[in-house]
Design a protein around this motif. Structure first.
Motif, short mmCIF file in Angstrom:
data_model
loop_
_atom_site.label_atom_id
_atom_site.label_comp_id
_atom_site.label_asym_id
_atom_site.label_seq_id
_atom_site.Cartn_x
_atom_site.Cartn_y
_atom_site.Cartn_z
N TYR A 1 0.84 -1.19 0.00
CA TYR A 1 0.00 0.00 0.00
C TYR A 1 0.88 1.24 0.00
N ALA A 2 0.44 2.25 -0.75
CA ALA A 2 1.09 3.55 -0.72
C ALA A 2 0.39 4.42 0.31
N LEU A 3 1.17 5.14 1.10
CA LEU A 3 0.65 6.06 2.11
C LEU A 3 1.15 7.45 1.74
N TYR A 4 0.25 8.42 1.64
CA TYR A 4 0.71 9.73 1.22
C TYR A 4 -0.28 10.82 1.62
N SER A 5 0.27 11.97 1.94
CA SER A 5 -0.55 13.17 2.14
C SER A 5 -0.66 13.88 0.80
N ASN A 6 -1.73 14.64 0.61
CA ASN A 6 -1.91 15.30 -0.69
C ASN A 6 -1.69 16.81 -0.60
N GLY A 7 -0.69 17.19 0.19
CA GLY A 7 -0.25 18.58 0.18
C GLY A 7 -0.83 19.43 1.29
N ASP A 8 -0.33 20.66 1.36
CA ASP A 8 -0.70 21.58 2.44
C ASP A 8 -1.72 22.63 2.02
N SER A 9 -2.19 22.57 0.77
CA SER A 9 -3.14 23.58 0.32
C SER A 9 -4.51 23.37 0.97
N VAL A 10 -5.38 24.34 0.83
CA VAL A 10 -6.73 24.23 1.40
C VAL A 10 -7.47 23.05 0.79
N ASN A 11 -7.20 22.76 -0.48
CA ASN A 11 -7.87 21.64 -1.15
C ASN A 11 -7.21 20.29 -0.85
N GLY A 12 -6.11 20.31 -0.13
CA GLY A 12 -5.42 19.08 0.22
C GLY A 12 -5.65 18.71 1.68
N ARG A 13 -4.54 18.40 2.37
CA ARG A 13 -4.56 18.08 3.80
C ARG A 13 -5.26 16.77 4.12
N ASP A 14 -5.36 15.88 3.14
CA ASP A 14 -5.85 14.53 3.38
C ASP A 14 -4.67 13.57 3.38
N VAL A 15 -4.84 12.42 4.01
CA VAL A 15 -3.85 11.35 3.95
C VAL A 15 -4.55 10.10 3.43
N TYR A 16 -3.93 9.44 2.45
CA TYR A 16 -4.54 8.29 1.79
C TYR A 16 -3.77 7.01 2.05
N ILE A 17 -4.52 5.91 2.14
CA ILE A 17 -3.97 4.56 2.06
C ILE A 17 -4.51 3.98 0.75
N SER A 18 -3.62 3.71 -0.20
CA SER A 18 -4.04 3.21 -1.52
C SER A 18 -3.34 1.90 -1.83
N SER A 19 -4.11 0.93 -2.29
CA SER A 19 -3.54 -0.37 -2.63
C SER A 19 -2.78 -0.27 -3.96
N THR B 1 3.65 -1.61 -9.99
CA THR B 1 3.93 -0.59 -11.00
C THR B 1 2.92 0.55 -10.99
N ALA B 2 1.83 0.42 -10.22
CA ALA B 2 0.81 1.46 -10.19
C ALA B 2 -0.09 1.28 -8.98
N LEU B 3 -0.79 2.35 -8.61
CA LEU B 3 -1.79 2.28 -7.56
C LEU B 3 -3.12 1.83 -8.17
N GLU B 4 -3.89 1.04 -7.39
CA GLU B 4 -5.17 0.54 -7.88
C GLU B 4 -6.34 1.39 -7.39
N LYS B 5 -6.43 1.57 -6.07
CA LYS B 5 -7.55 2.34 -5.53
C LYS B 5 -7.22 2.82 -4.12
N ALA B 6 -7.87 3.90 -3.73
CA ALA B 6 -7.74 4.39 -2.36
C ALA B 6 -8.66 3.57 -1.46
N VAL B 7 -8.09 2.93 -0.44
CA VAL B 7 -8.90 2.09 0.44
C VAL B 7 -9.30 2.84 1.71
N TYR B 8 -8.61 3.94 2.02
CA TYR B 8 -9.01 4.75 3.18
C TYR B 8 -8.45 6.16 3.02
N ARG B 9 -9.22 7.13 3.54
CA ARG B 9 -8.78 8.53 3.51
C ARG B 9 -8.96 9.14 4.90
#
Length: 258
Positions: A149-167, A173-181
């Motif tokens: 799983y990839a774990l990542y925040s989506n930035g510090d902007s007002v439209n960001g500030r989420d953290v994702y767990i994506s399989s 070679t690629a991400l499939e889907k976000a399993v939790y936000r």
């Protein structure tokens, strides 16, 4: 295809004359070289039976990219928080990291591949994960089912500030889907620890070097913040359903067979 040399891969093991890893001390690799690997990820390699430490080699005015004028790995680019996982499907190793420009205006995930864990790694691409932004990057492999799983925040902007767990897909070679936000949690530096019954997420809520902890029974289920778990010189221990902290004046960890 170009070979990516910019990211350090260091074999983690205790020096021959030391059996202890001491927080705040000077840690050395198997060659006796002082470890310099910021934003690191630890990978256990089944083939070598060793733990490998991947991180950013930081020195004064150290350029992060090796190839001039490259859009993603030039000396002007940002290459941060590298993580490596093995794909049994393709029998190779995949390195992912936070890829950016000097103004943090790209917010991408970089990808490189190697046939051996020690590299060299060949640059593949830098992409927006599932069409989103990506800043601080982590990676977690579930030891029960082998999925990464990839774990990542989506930035510090007002439209960001989420953290994702994506399989990720089976060949990494690629991400499939976000399993939790984690919505608008404004967290960074995500990582996950796994026990037999639970998952523990450690992230920074912009509290400097003091981590903050959440708890879940499932990667896709609800995560519960653990109150009062911002700590510095403490040990965090899990035992079944309980979470326990013990304040200690000194912390020493023994490396039995690193």
């Amino acid at each position: 295809m170009r070979v990516l040399y910019a990211i350090l891969a260091t074999l983690l093991a205790a020096p021959a004359n030391s059996k202890y890893i001491v927080p705040g001390g000077r840690w050395h690799d198997t060659n006796g070289t002082l470890i310099n690997a910021h934003g690191a990820g630890i990978t256990f390699d089944q083939k070598t039976g060793r733990f490998w430490w991947f991180g950013e080699y930081k020195t004064q005015a150290q350029p992060e990219g090796p190839i001039d004028s490259h859009p993603y790995i030039s000396p002007d680019n940002i290459i941060q928080r590298p993580k490596v996982a093995y794909s049994p499907e393709t029998d190779d190793y995949h390195m992912w990291w936070h890829a950016d420009n000097s103004t943090y205006g790209l917010l991408l995930q970089g990808h490189a591949v190697s046939s051996t864990i020690g590299g060299p790694y060949t640059f593949v691409d830098a992409t927006a994960p599932l069409g989103n932004w990506s800043q601080d990057f982590g990676m977690f492999t579930d030891y029960k089912d082998g999925r990464s799983y990839a774990l990542y925040s989506n930035g510090d902007s007002v439209n960001g500030r989420d953290v994702y767990i994506s399989s990720m897909n089976d060949n990494l070679t690629a991400l499939e889907k976000a399993v939790y936000r984690f919505p608008k949690f404004d967290l960074e530096a995500p990582s996950i620890m796994q026990t037999e019954k639970s998952y523990w997420a450690l992230m920074s809520h912009k509290t400097g070097y003091r981590p903050n902890i959440t708890f879940s029974r499932s990667k896709t289920g609800e995560w519960t913040p653990i109150k009062g778990t911002t700590y510095t010189a403490q040990n965090a221990k899990t035992s079944g359903d309980a979470y326990k902290q013990e304040a200690v004046s000194k912390a020493t960890y023994r490396a039995e067979n690193a």
